[in-house]
Write a protein that holds these residues in place. Sequence first.
Motif, PDB file in Angstrom:
ATOM      1  N   SER A   1      36.432  35.400  40.445  1.00  0.00           N
ATOM      2  CA  SER A   1      37.574  35.646  41.189  1.00  0.00           C
ATOM      3  C   SER A   1      37.705  35.207  42.572  1.00  0.00           C
TER       4      SER A   1
ATOM      5  N   LEU B   1      43.098  31.609  37.447  1.00  0.00           N
ATOM      6  CA  LEU B   1      43.650  33.036  37.593  1.00  0.00           C
ATOM      7  C   LEU B   1      44.134  33.716  36.352  1.00  0.00           C
TER       8      LEU B   1
ATOM      9  N   ARG C   1      42.836  36.648  34.289  1.00  0.00           N
ATOM     10  CA  ARG C   1      43.275  38.082  34.163  1.00  0.00           C
ATOM     11  C   ARG C   1      43.157  38.717  32.807  1.00  0.00           C
TER      12      ARG C   1
ATOM     13  N   LEU D   1      39.485  40.060  33.108  1.00  0.00           N
ATOM     14  CA  LEU D   1      39.615  41.502  33.991  1.00  0.00           C
ATOM     15  C   LEU D   1      40.026  42.694  33.594  1.00  0.00           C
TER      16      LEU D   1
ATOM     17  N   LYS E   1      38.788  43.567  41.493  1.00  0.00           N
ATOM     18  CA  LYS E   1      39.159  42.297  41.393  1.00  0.00           C
ATOM     19  C   LYS E   1      40.551  42.012  40.930  1.00  0.00           C
TER      20      LYS E   1
ATOM     21  N   LEU F   1      43.169  40.400  43.740  1.00  0.00           N
ATOM     22  CA  LEU F   1      43.783  39.120  43.361  1.00  0.00           C
ATOM     23  C   LEU F   1      45.316  39.281  43.296  1.00  0.00           C
TER      24      LEU F   1
END
Length: 176
Positions: A134, A144, A148, A151, A169, A173
């Motif tokens: 992260s 990123l 995604r 996460l 996270k 983000l």
Amino acid sequence: MAETFEDMLTGGHPNSLGRTVEVVDLVLSETGRFDELFGCYRSNNEVVRLRTSNAMKRVEAEKHDLLVPYIDRFIEEIGALDQASAQWTLAQLFDRLSGDMDEKQRSAALAIMKRNLENHDDWIVLNNSMETLSKWAGADADLLNWLRPHLERLSADARKSVASRASKKLRALGID
């Protein structure tokens, strides 16, 4: 003959530090012995390897520069260890050593943490991998985008600490 670090890190209750702090103090006072400590990762004893990981974090906090010449070995040798404590320590050390990594090292470290986030089941490995990935994703749009869905998946994990960390996270983000 002097007692080896492996001998010093052996024994006692498996969840205790044993003589880890004593080993760290010796390495800090005799920096030439750092390689001996690193060699303890090759021990057949899982507890020795666990305590070696703990010692590495302590040495890094006091003498960061001792670890820098070992970045490739952390990636190649420790990245291949099938032991949760080694993998969660790597995620922490990769974060702390990221400013000292070249692009090839960073890419290899990233591959290890991605593999761990995709495939590992240990909650501490997952939490530490999420933490470092992260941080790195803040400056890397491709990472990123990769991070995604992982996460999101982990935000539904049955383990509260994993789900909570993943959700936190995602919010941090801005992708929740």
